[in-house]
Design an enzyme around this catalytic site. Structure first.
Site, PDB file in Angstrom:
ATOM      1  N   HIS A  96      -8.259   0.668  -3.999  1.00 22.50           N
ATOM      2  CA  HIS A  96      -9.164   0.484  -2.856  1.00 22.50           C
ATOM      3  C   HIS A  96      -9.860   1.814  -2.599  1.00 22.50           C
ATOM      4  O   HIS A  96      -9.254   2.757  -2.086  1.00 22.50           O
ATOM      5  CB  HIS A  96      -8.314   0.037  -1.646  1.00 22.50           C
ATOM      6  CG  HIS A  96      -9.083  -0.123  -0.370  1.00 22.50           C
ATOM      7  ND1 HIS A  96      -8.452  -0.249   0.852  1.00 22.50           N
ATOM      8  CD2 HIS A  96     -10.417  -0.195  -0.110  1.00 22.50           C
ATOM      9  CE1 HIS A  96      -9.373  -0.383   1.802  1.00 22.50           C
ATOM     10  NE2 HIS A  96     -10.566  -0.348   1.246  1.00 22.50           N
ATOM     11  N   MET A 148     -11.171  -5.962   5.857  1.00 19.89           N
ATOM     12  CA  MET A 148     -10.376  -4.933   6.537  1.00 19.89           C
ATOM     13  C   MET A 148     -10.025  -5.424   7.938  1.00 19.89           C
ATOM     14  O   MET A 148     -10.911  -5.810   8.712  1.00 19.89           O
ATOM     15  CB  MET A 148     -11.166  -3.627   6.646  1.00 19.89           C
ATOM     16  CG  MET A 148     -11.311  -2.844   5.350  1.00 19.89           C
ATOM     17  SD  MET A 148      -9.749  -2.431   4.531  1.00 19.89           S
ATOM     18  CE  MET A 148      -8.928  -1.425   5.772  1.00 19.89           C
ATOM     19  N   SER A 156       0.851  -1.194   0.000  1.00 28.20           N
ATOM     20  CA  SER A 156       0.000   0.000   0.000  1.00 28.20           C
ATOM     21  C   SER A 156       0.880   1.235   0.000  1.00 28.20           C
ATOM     22  O   SER A 156       1.657   1.452   0.940  1.00 28.20           O
ATOM     23  CB  SER A 156      -0.889   0.014   1.247  1.00 28.20           C
ATOM     24  OG  SER A 156      -1.357   1.338   1.452  1.00 28.20           O
ATOM     25  N   MET A 194      -9.134   7.971  -0.420  1.00 27.97           N
ATOM     26  CA  MET A 194      -9.991   8.349   0.716  1.00 27.97           C
ATOM     27  C   MET A 194     -10.581   9.728   0.483  1.00 27.97           C
ATOM     28  O   MET A 194      -9.892  10.616  -0.005  1.00 27.97           O
ATOM     29  CB  MET A 194      -9.160   8.387   1.997  1.00 27.97           C
ATOM     30  CG  MET A 194      -8.445   7.094   2.293  1.00 27.97           C
ATOM     31  SD  MET A 194      -7.417   7.263   3.743  1.00 27.97           S
ATOM     32  CE  MET A 194      -6.676   5.624   3.802  1.00 27.97           C
ATOM     33  N   HIS A 253      -1.181  -1.509  -4.256  1.00 29.39           N
ATOM     34  CA  HIS A 253      -2.470  -1.192  -3.615  1.00 29.39           C
ATOM     35  C   HIS A 253      -2.558   0.327  -3.423  1.00 29.39           C
ATOM     36  O   HIS A 253      -1.700   0.938  -2.777  1.00 29.39           O
ATOM     37  CB  HIS A 253      -2.524  -1.928  -2.271  1.00 29.39           C
ATOM     38  CG  HIS A 253      -3.802  -1.786  -1.514  1.00 29.39           C
ATOM     39  ND1 HIS A 253      -4.904  -2.561  -1.752  1.00 29.39           N
ATOM     40  CD2 HIS A 253      -4.151  -0.953  -0.491  1.00 29.39           C
ATOM     41  CE1 HIS A 253      -5.881  -2.236  -0.907  1.00 29.39           C
ATOM     42  NE2 HIS A 253      -5.450  -1.253  -0.136  1.00 29.39           N
ATOM     43  N   ASP A 265      -4.787   3.423  -2.070  1.00 29.06           N
ATOM     44  CA  ASP A 265      -5.867   3.749  -1.135  1.00 29.06           C
ATOM     45  C   ASP A 265      -6.410   5.144  -1.398  1.00 29.06           C
ATOM     46  O   ASP A 265      -5.735   6.132  -1.135  1.00 29.06           O
ATOM     47  CB  ASP A 265      -5.335   3.695   0.298  1.00 29.06           C
ATOM     48  CG  ASP A 265      -5.068   2.279   0.757  1.00 29.06           C
ATOM     49  OD1 ASP A 265      -6.002   1.466   0.742  1.00 29.06           O
ATOM     50  OD2 ASP A 265      -3.907   1.981   1.128  1.00 29.06           O
ATOM     51  N   MET A 269     -12.100   4.110  -0.639  1.00 24.98           N
ATOM     52  CA  MET A 269     -12.761   4.391   0.640  1.00 24.98           C
ATOM     53  C   MET A 269     -13.485   5.710   0.474  1.00 24.98           C
ATOM     54  O   MET A 269     -13.128   6.735   1.068  1.00 24.98           O
ATOM     55  CB  MET A 269     -11.714   4.431   1.757  1.00 24.98           C
ATOM     56  CG  MET A 269     -11.237   3.033   2.144  1.00 24.98           C
ATOM     57  SD  MET A 269      -9.686   3.047   3.047  1.00 24.98           S
ATOM     58  CE  MET A 269      -8.547   3.112   1.664  1.00 24.98           C
ATOM     59  N   ASP A 294      -6.223  -6.410   4.735  1.00 27.28           N
ATOM     60  CA  ASP A 294      -5.633  -5.070   4.662  1.00 27.28           C
ATOM     61  C   ASP A 294      -5.690  -4.406   6.036  1.00 27.28           C
ATOM     62  O   ASP A 294      -6.779  -4.151   6.565  1.00 27.28           O
ATOM     63  CB  ASP A 294      -6.432  -4.252   3.632  1.00 27.28           C
ATOM     64  CG  ASP A 294      -5.894  -2.843   3.431  1.00 27.28           C
ATOM     65  OD1 ASP A 294      -4.823  -2.513   3.963  1.00 27.28           O
ATOM     66  OD2 ASP A 294      -6.567  -2.071   2.719  1.00 27.28           O
TER      67      ASP A 294
HETATM   68  C1  DX5 Z   1      -6.158   1.672   5.600  1.00 29.71           C
HETATM   69  C2  DX5 Z   1      -5.700   1.295   4.212  1.00 29.71           C
HETATM   70  C3  DX5 Z   1      -4.556   0.383   4.187  1.00 29.71           C
HETATM   71  C4  DX5 Z   1      -3.309   0.908   4.847  1.00 29.71           C
HETATM   72  C5  DX5 Z   1      -2.569  -0.260   5.387  1.00 29.71           C
HETATM   73  O1  DX5 Z   1      -7.387   2.280   5.539  1.00 29.71           O
HETATM   74  O2  DX5 Z   1      -6.748   0.659   3.508  1.00 29.71           O
HETATM   75  O3  DX5 Z   1      -4.289  -0.103   2.874  1.00 29.71           O
HETATM   76  O4  DX5 Z   1      -2.480   1.630   4.005  1.00 29.71           O
HETATM   77  O5  DX5 Z   1      -1.473   0.197   6.103  1.00 29.71           O
HETATM   78  P1  DX5 Z   1      -0.704  -0.692   7.165  1.00 29.71           P
HETATM   79  O6  DX5 Z   1      -0.179  -1.897   6.429  1.00 29.71           O
HETATM   80  O7  DX5 Z   1       0.356   0.209   7.655  1.00 29.71           O
HETATM   81  O8  DX5 Z   1      -1.694  -1.081   8.222  1.00 29.71           O
HETATM   82 ZN    ZN Z   2      -6.292  -0.349   1.581  1.00 31.13          ZN
END
Ligand code: DX5
Ligand code: ZN
Length: 217
Positions: free
Chosen positions: A65, A136, A7, A36, A32, A34, A67, A175
């Site tokens: 991903h 998650m 990620s 948001m 990956h 993310d 969010m 994740d």
């Molecule tokens: C959190 C994200 C993850 C995050 C994971 O909302 O979806 O992908 O980056 O980070 P680590 O591996 O540090 O928990």
């Molecule tokens: Zn993620």
């Protein structure tokens, strides 16, 4: 074969392209990403332009991903910017089926994510319409959080569902809070796509990738 999906949330955004190249060269199969929106989760990360930019530096599989609330609004744009898979949250869609259909119509893979408090059985009606279920293992929004132990049972439940519906080989992604200390345990519980952010990008990222790949073989 199990897949490692670093990620980039924990990468250095000033050198994001190079950070991505480095982990791909070290053997990571997926990246990956993310996204948001500050609404579905209490944080804002990055969106389409950043993904479109880093798309130019690698052919690696882009696992996006989302969010964000009502992701159906932005599927076209994420595909146009290079997503290979789009994962949406069960909790964020008014119409989950319509959202998954839209992703698949665009010719990319579709994933369905569930946050830690969402009942696992709710995904069952959709498993036939997705390529991946994302469990998650932290509350979505931030990297570097502690793994929620109850996620092990949730992964086992997802695996039972995928077997029951006749898709025993489908992707099951985990994740949040994954490190070398717990990665084998999540694989044994059914995860075959491992997301890791801080455990890859903090320290020597190439060495971290090799450590993960060795552990999940
Ligand atoms: C959190 C994200 C993850 C995050 C994971 O909302 O979806 O992908 O980056 O980070 P680590 O591996 O540090 O928990
Ligand atoms: Zn993620």
């Amino acid at each position: 074969m199990n897949i490692l999906a670093p990620s980039v949330l924990s990468a250095d955004f000033s050198t994001l392209g190079n950070d991505i190249k480095a982990v791909v060269d070290a053997g990571a199969q997926w990246i990956h990403l993310d996204v948001m929106d500050g609404m579905f989760v209490p944080n804002i990360s990055f969106g389409m332009p950043v993904i479109g930019s880093v798309r130019k530096v690698t052919d690696a599989f882009f696992d996006v991903h989302l969010m964000i609330n009502e992701p159906i609004r932005y599927i076209d744009e994420f595909v146009a910017n290079g997503a290979d898979m789009i994962t949406v949250h069960y909790e964020a869609c008014e119409n989950v089926s319509e959202t998954l259909d839209k992703i698949r119509e665009k010719g990319v893979k579709a994933g369905l994510a569930i946050s830690p408090d969402t009942e696992v059985s709710l995904i069952e009606p959709y498993v036939n319409d997705v390529d991946m279920v994302l469990v998650m293992s932290v509350y979505p929004g931030f990297g570097g959080q502690k793994f929620i132990e109850a996620s092990i049972d949730r992964l086992n439940l997802v695996r039972e569902i995928t077997v029951k519906v006749g898709k025993p080989d489908m992707y099951i992604q985990v994740d949040g809070g994954i490190g070398l200390n717990n990665v084998k345990e999540v694989c044994n519980a059914g995860a075959n796509v491992i997301v890791a952010g801080s455990a890859v990008f903090k320290g020597n990222k190439e060495e971290n990738v090799r450590g993960f790949l060795q552990a999940i073989r």
